[in-house]
Write a protein that holds these residues in place. Structure first.
Motif, PDB file in Angstrom:
ATOM      1  N   MET A   1     -50.899  15.173  69.323  1.00  0.00           N
ATOM      2  CA  MET A   1     -52.114  15.130  68.513  1.00  0.00           C
ATOM      3  C   MET A   1     -52.274  16.464  67.802  1.00  0.00           C
ATOM      4  O   MET A   1     -51.555  17.423  68.105  1.00  0.00           O
ATOM      5  CB  MET A   1     -53.358  14.858  69.370  1.00  0.00           C
ATOM      6  N   GLN A   2     -53.191  16.504  66.872  1.00  0.00           N
ATOM      7  CA  GLN A   2     -53.617  17.753  66.252  1.00  0.00           C
ATOM      8  C   GLN A   2     -55.093  17.917  66.560  1.00  0.00           C
ATOM      9  O   GLN A   2     -55.821  16.939  66.687  1.00  0.00           O
ATOM     10  CB  GLN A   2     -53.365  17.734  64.743  1.00  0.00           C
ATOM     11  N   THR A   3     -55.529  19.168  66.687  1.00  0.00           N
ATOM     12  CA  THR A   3     -56.898  19.449  67.100  1.00  0.00           C
ATOM     13  C   THR A   3     -57.670  20.177  66.002  1.00  0.00           C
ATOM     14  O   THR A   3     -57.101  20.605  65.003  1.00  0.00           O
ATOM     15  CB  THR A   3     -56.895  20.316  68.372  1.00  0.00           C
ATOM     16  N   GLY A   4     -58.982  20.321  66.267  1.00  0.00           N
ATOM     17  CA  GLY A   4     -59.840  21.085  65.370  1.00  0.00           C
ATOM     18  C   GLY A   4     -59.917  20.494  63.984  1.00  0.00           C
ATOM     19  O   GLY A   4     -59.910  19.279  63.807  1.00  0.00           O
ATOM     20  N   GLU A   5     -59.971  21.376  62.995  1.00  0.00           N
ATOM     21  CA  GLU A   5     -60.131  20.917  61.614  1.00  0.00           C
ATOM     22  C   GLU A   5     -58.909  20.147  61.108  1.00  0.00           C
ATOM     23  O   GLU A   5     -58.968  19.507  60.064  1.00  0.00           O
ATOM     24  CB  GLU A   5     -60.439  22.089  60.686  1.00  0.00           C
ATOM     25  N   TYR A   6     -57.809  20.181  61.845  1.00  0.00           N
ATOM     26  CA  TYR A   6     -56.597  19.461  61.444  1.00  0.00           C
ATOM     27  C   TYR A   6     -56.375  18.184  62.264  1.00  0.00           C
ATOM     28  O   TYR A   6     -55.291  17.593  62.198  1.00  0.00           O
ATOM     29  CB  TYR A   6     -55.373  20.373  61.537  1.00  0.00           C
ATOM     30  N   ALA A   7     -57.377  17.748  63.011  1.00  0.00           N
ATOM     31  CA  ALA A   7     -57.265  16.493  63.752  1.00  0.00           C
ATOM     32  C   ALA A   7     -56.912  15.374  62.771  1.00  0.00           C
ATOM     33  O   ALA A   7     -57.291  15.420  61.600  1.00  0.00           O
ATOM     34  CB  ALA A   7     -58.571  16.181  64.474  1.00  0.00           C
ATOM     35  N   GLN A   8     -56.162  14.390  63.258  1.00  0.00           N
ATOM     36  CA  GLN A   8     -55.690  13.312  62.391  1.00  0.00           C
ATOM     37  C   GLN A   8     -56.019  11.934  62.956  1.00  0.00           C
ATOM     38  O   GLN A   8     -55.836  11.694  64.139  1.00  0.00           O
ATOM     39  CB  GLN A   8     -54.171  13.359  62.235  1.00  0.00           C
ATOM     40  N   ALA A   9     -56.474  11.053  62.074  1.00  0.00           N
ATOM     41  CA  ALA A   9     -56.480   9.617  62.350  1.00  0.00           C
ATOM     42  C   ALA A   9     -55.176   9.099  61.762  1.00  0.00           C
ATOM     43  O   ALA A   9     -54.644   9.661  60.795  1.00  0.00           O
ATOM     44  CB  ALA A   9     -57.670   8.939  61.698  1.00  0.00           C
ATOM     45  N   LYS A  10     -54.654   8.021  62.358  1.00  0.00           N
ATOM     46  CA  LYS A  10     -53.365   7.481  61.905  1.00  0.00           C
ATOM     47  C   LYS A  10     -53.438   5.960  61.791  1.00  0.00           C
ATOM     48  O   LYS A  10     -54.102   5.303  62.596  1.00  0.00           O
ATOM     49  CB  LYS A  10     -52.257   7.843  62.899  1.00  0.00           C
ATOM     50  N   LEU A  11     -52.726   5.450  60.824  1.00  0.00           N
ATOM     51  CA  LEU A  11     -52.499   4.016  60.687  1.00  0.00           C
ATOM     52  C   LEU A  11     -50.992   3.844  60.799  1.00  0.00           C
ATOM     53  O   LEU A  11     -50.246   4.317  59.945  1.00  0.00           O
ATOM     54  CB  LEU A  11     -53.017   3.506  59.339  1.00  0.00           C
ATOM     55  N   VAL A  12     -50.538   3.203  61.888  1.00  0.00           N
ATOM     56  CA  VAL A  12     -49.112   3.172  62.197  1.00  0.00           C
ATOM     57  C   VAL A  12     -48.569   1.749  62.177  1.00  0.00           C
ATOM     58  O   VAL A  12     -49.285   0.787  62.468  1.00  0.00           O
ATOM     59  CB  VAL A  12     -48.818   3.831  63.573  1.00  0.00           C
ATOM     60  N   ARG A  13     -47.271   1.653  61.818  1.00  0.00           N
ATOM     61  CA  ARG A  13     -46.585   0.360  61.838  1.00  0.00           C
ATOM     62  C   ARG A  13     -45.084   0.569  61.936  1.00  0.00           C
ATOM     63  O   ARG A  13     -44.588   1.679  61.753  1.00  0.00           O
ATOM     64  CB  ARG A  13     -46.949  -0.490  60.638  1.00  0.00           C
ATOM     65  N   VAL A  14     -44.373  -0.514  62.221  1.00  0.00           N
ATOM     66  CA  VAL A  14     -42.924  -0.478  62.370  1.00  0.00           C
ATOM     67  C   VAL A  14     -42.299  -1.250  61.214  1.00  0.00           C
ATOM     68  O   VAL A  14     -42.661  -2.401  60.954  1.00  0.00           O
ATOM     69  CB  VAL A  14     -42.506  -1.083  63.729  1.00  0.00           C
ATOM     70  N   LEU A  15     -41.367  -0.607  60.527  1.00  0.00           N
ATOM     71  CA  LEU A  15     -40.675  -1.238  59.406  1.00  0.00           C
ATOM     72  C   LEU A  15     -39.395  -1.933  59.842  1.00  0.00           C
ATOM     73  O   LEU A  15     -38.951  -2.890  59.220  1.00  0.00           O
ATOM     74  CB  LEU A  15     -40.338  -0.187  58.342  1.00  0.00           C
ATOM     75  N   GLU A  16     -38.781  -1.425  60.931  1.00  0.00           N
ATOM     76  CA  GLU A  16     -37.551  -1.990  61.467  1.00  0.00           C
ATOM     77  C   GLU A  16     -37.581  -1.802  62.973  1.00  0.00           C
ATOM     78  O   GLU A  16     -37.898  -0.715  63.463  1.00  0.00           O
ATOM     79  CB  GLU A  16     -36.345  -1.250  60.878  1.00  0.00           C
ATOM     80  N   GLY A  17     -37.270  -2.864  63.717  1.00  0.00           N
ATOM     81  CA  GLY A  17     -37.187  -2.743  65.164  1.00  0.00           C
ATOM     82  C   GLY A  17     -38.475  -3.074  65.888  1.00  0.00           C
ATOM     83  O   GLY A  17     -39.328  -3.804  65.383  1.00  0.00           O
ATOM     84  N   ASP A  18     -38.612  -2.477  67.076  1.00  0.00           N
ATOM     85  CA  ASP A  18     -39.655  -2.850  68.023  1.00  0.00           C
ATOM     86  C   ASP A  18     -40.031  -1.629  68.847  1.00  0.00           C
ATOM     87  O   ASP A  18     -39.144  -0.961  69.390  1.00  0.00           O
ATOM     88  CB  ASP A  18     -39.058  -3.925  68.941  1.00  0.00           C
TER      89      ASP A  18
END
Length: 182
Positions: free
Chosen positions: A63-80
């Motif tokens: 993760m990133q903390t403080g003012e650089y914290a990140q929300a993420k939208l993740v997915r898989v393009l190939e595989g599992d």
């Protein structure tokens, strides 16, 4: 797009509406207005990342903390993969709890992970290409993380111990107990 809120508030599984015919398939992988409707706010993604890994690779928990914290939208393009989010938001009712979601090129599911979560994934196919949108830029000084094999969090990465491939950085990452006591 169908949204399924997980037991971790603000963390959503997103299932696309897939249109298939003899030519193949089509689906909308991202729609800013629909995501805003689901989340109740408008995330502004500023960075896309992509990785390719082979069977047994475990990446995380990061993760990133403080003012650089990140929300993420993740997915898989190939595989599992088995994608994992751990709630570490101060004061959260589900602090320290995790979810594990199977994301694959076949199911085309995505996971939205809010700021304040540790994140990682394991590759359970021969190889996988993992893609994620971030709502904040990477900042090395703001990195934090926990060992993916931590005995308190106990995540089933669905990889036999002898087949796990974990970076040196992640192998020597702090325990969840150390993380909590900062």
């Amino acid at each position: 797009m169908k949204a399924i809120e997980t037991k971790l508030k603000g963390c959503f599984i997103l299932e696309p509406n897939i249109i298939e015919d003899s030519r193949g398939y089509f689906f909308e992988s991202y729609n800013e207005n629909k995501l805003e409707e689901i989340l109740g706010f408008k995330p502004i993604f500023v960075q896309d990342n992509q990785s390719n890994s082979s069977y047994g690779v475990i990446r995380g928990l990061h993760m990133q903390t403080g003012e650089y914290a990140q929300a993420k939208l993740v997915r898989v393009l190939e595989g599992d993969v088995i994608d994992v989010a751990v709630d570490v938001r101060a004061g959260s009712e589900t602090y320290g709890q995790s979810i594990a979601v199977r994301l694959s090129a076949d199911n085309k599911r995505q996971l939205f992970i809010p700021r304040g979560f540790l994140h990682g994934f394991s590759v359970i196919s021969e190889k996988a290409t993992f893609f994620y949108k971030c709502d904040n830029s990477y900042n090395k000084a703001s990195e934090d993380g926990v060992n993916p094999l931590d005995e308190e969090i106990i995540i089933d990465w669905q990889i036999p111990a002898g087949k796990m491939i974990i970076s040196e950085k992640d192998q020597y990452a702090q325990s969840f107990k150390m993380f909590k006591n900062k």
